[in-house]
Design an enzyme around this catalytic site. Structure first.
Site, short mmCIF file in Angstrom:
data_model
loop_
_atom_site.label_atom_id
_atom_site.label_comp_id
_atom_site.label_asym_id
_atom_site.label_seq_id
_atom_site.Cartn_x
_atom_site.Cartn_y
_atom_site.Cartn_z
N LYS A 11 -4.42 5.29 6.87
CA LYS A 11 -5.50 5.92 6.67
C LYS A 11 -5.87 6.87 8.32
CE LYS A 11 -7.52 1.87 3.49
NZ LYS A 11 -8.52 0.80 3.73
N PHE A 59 -20.21 -0.18 -1.67
CA PHE A 59 -19.76 0.12 -0.60
C PHE A 59 -19.39 1.38 -1.30
CE2 PHE A 59 -17.30 -3.28 -2.49
CZ PHE A 59 -16.11 -2.85 -2.97
N ARG A 87 2.48 -5.84 0.62
CA ARG A 87 1.31 -6.31 0.95
C ARG A 87 1.43 -7.65 2.03
NH1 ARG A 87 -3.07 -4.34 -1.47
NH2 ARG A 87 -4.38 -6.35 -0.91
N THR A 93 -6.90 -7.91 3.36
CA THR A 93 -7.55 -6.24 4.08
C THR A 93 -8.41 -6.97 5.22
OG1 THR A 93 -7.73 -6.06 1.79
CG2 THR A 93 -9.49 -5.49 2.83
N ARG A 104 -2.18 -5.54 10.36
CA ARG A 104 -3.34 -4.97 10.48
C ARG A 104 -4.25 -6.48 11.43
NH1 ARG A 104 -4.31 -4.96 3.72
NH2 ARG A 104 -4.52 -2.45 3.60
N ASN A 114 -9.06 -0.01 8.35
CA ASN A 114 -7.50 -1.77 8.39
C ASN A 114 -6.94 -0.48 8.50
OD1 ASN A 114 -7.81 -0.79 5.69
ND2 ASN A 114 -8.19 -3.36 4.90
N HIS A 117 -3.31 1.61 3.37
CA HIS A 117 -3.66 0.79 1.85
C HIS A 117 -2.44 0.64 1.47
CE1 HIS A 117 -5.00 0.93 -2.39
NE2 HIS A 117 -4.17 2.27 -2.05
N GLU A 128 -1.05 5.65 -8.01
CA GLU A 128 -1.32 5.98 -7.06
C GLU A 128 -0.21 6.72 -6.75
OE1 GLU A 128 -4.17 2.08 -5.25
OE2 GLU A 128 -2.41 2.01 -4.73
#
Length: 134
Positions: A11, A59, A87, A93, A104, A114, A117, A128
């Site tokens: 990100k 959000f 993951r 998260t 993270r 964070n 993704h 995606e």
């Protein structure tokens, strides 16, 4: 074990902080294969499609604002159980709750920024990957 592909994105906060190499290195050392990679700045249309499941949530606007705030690195990784392996490498998260040794857990401080993704299922990976590599 089933070979599968998954989507991972560094990100804008991870790109700004110069963590792209660290993220890639962790996936490579784990044994996943980097199949595709591109750097881009996400526009509002792509952000809205990416976060479509959150469109009605309070959000949503903040998600779109953050993900469009700078360049990201979008990647396709493959290997045995790639979705769950990715993951696990990323951590939960919320970085505060994420174990040391995860991306993270080692690099994140706040849930809104964070670092990475990753797809949460083979179905979301397919969706995606289609958004970023079709």
């Amino acid at each position: 074990m089933a070979t599968e592909s998954t989507f991972v994105m560094v990100k804008p906060d991870g790109v700004r902080r110069g963590l792209v190499g660290d993220v890639i290195s962790r996936f490579e050392r784990k044994g996943l294969t980097l199949d595709k990679m591109r750097m881009l700045t996400i526009d509002e249309d792509l952000a809205s499609r990416h976060y479509a499941e959150h469109v009605e949530k309070p959000f949503f606007g903040d998600l779109v604002e953050f993900i469009t705030s700078g360049p990201v690195v979008a990647m396709q990784w493959s290997g045995d159980s790639a979705v769950s392996v990715a993951r696990t490498l990323m951590g939960v998260t919320n970085p505060v709750e994420s174990a040391p040794g995860t991306i993270r857990g080692d690099f994140g401080l706040v849930i809104t920024e964070n670092i990475v993704h990753g797809s949460d299922s083979p179905e979301s990976a397919e969706r995606e990957l289609g958004l970023y590599f079709s």
